[in-house]
Design a protein around this motif. Structure first.
Motif, PDB file in Angstrom:
ATOM      1  N   THR A 140      34.140  42.642 -28.101  1.00 44.29           N
ATOM      2  CA  THR A 140      33.126  42.828 -28.458  1.00 44.29           C
ATOM      3  C   THR A 140      33.148  41.409 -29.683  1.00 44.29           C
ATOM      4  O   THR A 140      32.403  41.248 -29.840  1.00 44.29           O
ATOM      5  N   PHE A 141      33.852  41.933 -30.620  1.00 50.25           N
ATOM      6  CA  PHE A 141      34.113  41.029 -31.688  1.00 50.25           C
ATOM      7  C   PHE A 141      34.244  39.906 -31.422  1.00 50.25           C
ATOM      8  O   PHE A 141      33.499  38.819 -31.509  1.00 50.25           O
ATOM      9  N   SER A 142      34.756  39.464 -30.144  1.00 48.46           N
ATOM     10  CA  SER A 142      35.274  37.898 -29.999  1.00 48.46           C
ATOM     11  C   SER A 142      33.918  37.449 -29.501  1.00 48.46           C
ATOM     12  O   SER A 142      33.656  36.289 -29.568  1.00 48.46           O
ATOM     13  N   GLU A 143      33.285  38.215 -28.470  1.00 47.62           N
ATOM     14  CA  GLU A 143      31.745  38.215 -28.026  1.00 47.62           C
ATOM     15  C   GLU A 143      31.034  37.906 -29.543  1.00 47.62           C
ATOM     16  O   GLU A 143      30.525  36.411 -29.299  1.00 47.62           O
ATOM     17  N   PHE A 144      30.624  38.660 -30.440  1.00 48.22           N
ATOM     18  CA  PHE A 144      30.066  38.364 -31.192  1.00 48.22           C
ATOM     19  C   PHE A 144      29.687  36.477 -32.252  1.00 48.22           C
ATOM     20  O   PHE A 144      29.457  36.468 -32.322  1.00 48.22           O
ATOM     21  N   VAL A 145      31.290  36.643 -31.976  1.00 50.49           N
ATOM     22  CA  VAL A 145      31.514  35.460 -33.095  1.00 50.49           C
ATOM     23  C   VAL A 145      31.786  34.553 -31.944  1.00 50.49           C
ATOM     24  O   VAL A 145      31.095  33.043 -32.627  1.00 50.49           O
ATOM     25  N   ARG A 146      31.711  34.265 -30.666  1.00 46.00           N
ATOM     26  CA  ARG A 146      31.577  32.861 -30.123  1.00 46.00           C
ATOM     27  C   ARG A 146      29.906  32.394 -30.218  1.00 46.00           C
ATOM     28  O   ARG A 146      30.004  31.509 -30.204  1.00 46.00           O
ATOM     29  N   THR A 147      29.382  33.898 -29.480  1.00 46.53           N
ATOM     30  CA  THR A 147      27.876  33.643 -29.725  1.00 46.53           C
ATOM     31  C   THR A 147      27.297  32.900 -31.110  1.00 46.53           C
ATOM     32  O   THR A 147      26.058  32.159 -31.252  1.00 46.53           O
ATOM     33  N   SER A 148      27.627  33.971 -32.468  1.00 45.00           N
ATOM     34  CA  SER A 148      26.764  33.561 -33.512  1.00 45.00           C
ATOM     35  C   SER A 148      27.075  32.779 -34.432  1.00 45.00           C
ATOM     36  O   SER A 148      26.555  32.247 -35.212  1.00 45.00           O
ATOM     37  N   LEU A 149      28.922  32.702 -33.951  1.00 43.23           N
ATOM     38  CA  LEU A 149      29.355  31.770 -35.114  1.00 43.23           C
ATOM     39  C   LEU A 149      30.091  30.671 -34.449  1.00 43.23           C
ATOM     40  O   LEU A 149      31.476  30.165 -34.503  1.00 43.23           O
ATOM     41  N   PRO A 150      29.014  29.989 -33.808  1.00 44.72           N
ATOM     42  CA  PRO A 150      29.662  29.105 -32.626  1.00 44.72           C
ATOM     43  C   PRO A 150      30.909  27.851 -33.686  1.00 44.72           C
ATOM     44  O   PRO A 150      31.145  27.314 -32.826  1.00 44.72           O
ATOM     45  N   GLN A 151      30.443  27.573 -35.105  1.00 39.45           N
ATOM     46  CA  GLN A 151      31.141  26.134 -36.018  1.00 39.45           C
ATOM     47  C   GLN A 151      33.238  26.922 -35.752  1.00 39.45           C
ATOM     48  O   GLN A 151      33.381  25.915 -36.420  1.00 39.45           O
TER      49      GLN A 151
END
Lengths: 442, 322
Positions: free
Chosen positions: A388-399
């Motif tokens: 879930t954390f990975s999803e979050f990082v992928r979607t909200s911190l794309p840089q």
């Protein structure tokens, strides 16, 4: 106090009905925390726990968010650790959670079944390793090897693989899985004997390194025994593996009024099978702990020389612990292979061994509820929270570069858990009496 | 068959020496820490890996700036040694020292901690490399000065010049360490602490400082070995330390754990054995058992030594007092 906690639980029940979301689940977890930590009278506490169980179940059914599952695990922990709750109530609530709440949630979100099955498989293995590490004090870093032997035992004969070196009607029909669960006990116990005979003569820390080495040897064999004769199909792994037919199970469920479709039937079946196995393993564990062997193991763990002077034969006693632990792992390996219909050497690395060890240590060495809690915590962390954390990082911190994906950092998380536990709470989350005494003495 | 084996033999022995020197240098770190603390420092294989990664990075960034390949290598060796040594000190300070202060008698606690530290370091390096370059499969940059090769004994041995550099540096390190332990004040203190920590502290030695220094020295040696390893074998990942680490530990046990000349001897012997089996297994079994079984050989050797001669080749038998 009592009224406050009751109101909190009721409020969460309302939220679960009206607005099931991750936020309301977090509120529920907070309510559970309040219930567990405040000084409540037993009646109120039981009432709260029952309410929260209902609320988490409703929340799970309506939103499918797995935070609710963490809540249910939390209630199970509360039931095992809190004092002054009548045994009947404990058992009743725990059974309600395991047999009703989780399946109901699973129908809403099949991932809950997947989590439940994985937790169950790992919990049974953690209980097996708990015999070796917790009771007998033998640090085994190659435990995944036994899991591999069990999984391959069924994978080879439950697929086309066996045709490479035997004449016969392969793949064997799925019903044979039950027979192979028994056969796996024999093959893994024998592997345990082979590995244990040289390794168990050694002192503690040497034993750890040697078992680690032997675990790697088993993995290397699984990886390379595709020539000269193809036993294991090497790195590609074996697939498809037969599953037991479950027509009878569907009928049984239909008479109970549960309609199963193709996505849930095997999941529910394996979930119940794994639960049954854990029940058996816990029974065996409890009986072992109070048996002559269990006491001999504890004696060896506490002081090898004293135990020897009292006439306990060291090598046979240690071997027995090793073989018992191996057998648990082997049976779970068969179920693992059938449930996933695929095995490959990738699943049996050092990381897998250390994961199981981490479960035992997190829960508390030698503690049965501890091992189950450790398995639940690390499995949920691994399969759910990190993802879930990975999803979050992928979607909200794309840089952030894609190499920095939290799901790929299991080792970091496990390493931190091991080190922090050893420094701050070596006896684990739910300590076993004797271990706690030993750690405090130091 | 036999002709084939004999024809390859000089080359096999030469390559075995290269591998053996790497193992010997890493084994020293295990042996020194074990001698002082009786702890199998599992994280040492990651200290070695960190040295290798630093080596790769130095070559990546400084190769355009520095003219001479040998100067570049010297820089890489110094930096790799320093970074690895500092990491080793930090590991001791924050993971092992709290356990020692608590005074637990359980042998498993430090070992489990060491495994945890090892996992943390692997993923930390991966994280740093991931943020920095978005990749963690690193390749050592080739520098022309260091890439030469010679044929020895009429073509019986093909040797890269960097192999000689590796051996030269290792021999220097080994000689230097022997001098340090036997002839300097710090060496005396290290030996005293290894002999009996409590008594040494009564003689005015600060055991914490000496243990820290031991980690620094062992870690720097591991780091230097890592840089040389990267130069010789070129592909480095954050997980590259595991197998050499376990084998170097095997080498330390083979020589007698806690014994410094033993670790060197053990490393060289194990390097020879592993290379021998790695090369000849496929030939002897007509290709049925390939090179990939050479790791199995190292583990079997470890078990065999521990059963037959647990004190190792040069170790003394320690009697357990009851």
């Amino acid at each position: 106090m009592n009224a406050l906690s009751f109101l909190l639980s009721l409020a969460y029940l309302g939220l679960a009905f009206l607005a099931p979301s991750p936020v309301s689940h977090l509120f529920g977890l907070a309510a559970l925390g309040v219930t567990a930590s405040l000084r409540l009278s037993p009646t109120w506490r039981i009432l709260n726990l029952a309410l929260l169980t209902l609320a988490f179940t409703v929340g799970l059914m309506r939103s499918g968010n797995t935070l609710g599952l963490i809540g249910l695990v939390g209630i199970l922990v509360a039931l095992t650790t809190l004092s002054r709750i009548p045994t009947g109530i404990r058992v009743l609530l725990a059974l309600a959670i395991l047999l009703l709440s989780v399946p109901l949630a699973g129908f809403a979100n099949t991932f809950v079944f997947e989590l439940g099955i994985q937790i169950g498989i790992y919990a049974a293995m953690a209980l097996g390793l708990n015999v070796v590490v917790g009771m007998a004090g033998l640090l085994d870093l190659g435990y995944a090897a036994f899991f591999a032997v069990g999984a391959y035992t069924w994978a080879i004969f439950g697929s086309e693989q066996a045709k490479n070196f035997l004449q016969g009607p392969f793949p064997l029909p799925g019903e044979f899985m039950y027979l192979f669960m028994v056969i796996a006990i024999v093959t893994t116990a024998f592997t345990g004997l082979l590995i244990g005979l040289p390794a168990l003569r050694l002192r503690g820390d040497y034993l750890a390194i040697v078992t680690l080495g032997l675990g790697e040897v088993v993995r290397i064999l699984a990886n390379n025994l595709d020539h000269p004769i193809n036993f294991t199909n090497g790195p590609q792994g074996i697939t498809p593996i037969e599953r037991p037919p479950i027509g009878w199970f569907r009928q049984l469920m239909a008479t109970l009024g549960v309609h199963l479709d193709r996505t849930t039937d095997y999941q529910l079946f394996f979930y119940f099978l794994v639960l049954l196995m854990i029940g058996l393993v816990v029974l065996v564990n409890l009986n072992l702990a109070n048996s002559r062997f269990g006491r001999a193991w504890v004696a060896i763990r506490e002081d090898e020389i004293a135990a020897r002077s009292m006439g306990i034969p060291l090598l046979p006693t240690k071997l027995l612990a090793f073989m018992t632990g191996a057998a648990f792992s082997g049976v779970m390996g068969v179920i693992f292979a059938a449930q996933r219909t695929f095995v490959s050497p990738e699943s049996f690395t050092l990381l897998a061994s250390i994961t199981i060890l981490g479960m035992v240590i997190l829960g508390g060495m030698g503690s049965i509820p501890g091992a189950i809690l450790g398995a639940a915590a690390l499995t949920i962390l691994n399969l759910d929270i990190l993802k879930t954390f990975s999803e979050f990082v992928r979607t909200s911190l794309p840089q952030i570069p894609n190499q920095v994906d939290p799901a790929k950092y299991e080792r970091l998380v496990f390493g931190l858990i091991l080190v922090l536990m050893m420094i701050f709470r070596p006896e684990g989350l739910i300590p076993e009496k004797r271990h706690r005494a030993e750690m405090e003495e130091a | 068959m036999l002709e084939q084996i004999l024809a390859l033999l000089p080359q096999v022995i030469f390559d075995g020496f290269i591998l053996g020197f790497v193992y010997a240098m890493v084994a020293l770190g295990y042996t020194m820490v074990y001698g002082v603390l009786e702890l199998i420092n599992f994280a040492h294989s990651e200290i070695f890996m960190i040295g290798a990664v630093v080596g790769v990075e130095v070559f990546r960034y400084l190769a355009p700036q520095v003219e001479s390949g040998f100067l570049l290598l010297l820089l890489a060796l110094i930096l790799g040694g320093v970074v690895a040594g500092i990491t080793a000190i930090l590991v001791e300070r924050f993971a092992y020292r709290p356990l020692r202060k608590r005074g637990t008698t359980n042998r498993l606690v430090p070992l489990i901690t060491a495994i945890g530290v090892s996992f943390i370091l692997q993923d930390l390096v991966r994280l740093i490399e991931g943020l920095w370059h978005n990749e963690f499969f690193l390749r050592m940059r080739t520098v022309e000065d260091l890439e030469g090769s010679v044929s020895l004994f009429g073509g019986a041995i093909f040797a890269q010049t960097k192999s000689f550099t590796l051996m030269g540096v290792s021999i220097l390190m080994l000689v230097g360490l022997t001098y340090l332990v036997n002839r300097t004040k710090l060496g005396v203190a290290i030996r005293a602490v290894a002999q009996d920590l409590h008594t040494a502290s009564l003689m005015g030695i600060d055991p914490d400082r000496i243990i820290s220094r031991t980690f620094l020295i062992g870690g720097s040696l591991g780091g230097v070995a890592g840089v040389l390893f990267a130069l010789q074998y070129t592909t480095i990942t954050p997980y590259v330390g595991f197998l050499p680490g376990i084998k170097a530990f095997t080498a330390a046990v083979l020589g007698g754990i806690g014994n410094i000349p033993g670790a060197m001897l053990g490393g060289l012997v194990l390097g020879q054995l592993e290379n021998f089996f790695g090369t000849y297994l496929p030939i002897l079994t007509n290709g049925n058992f390939g090179t990939e079984y050479k790791d199995v050989v190292a583990f079997l050797i470890l078990i065999f030594i521990l059963l037959v001669r647990p004190q190792g080749l040069l170790g003394q038998v320690v009697k357990e007092k009851v």
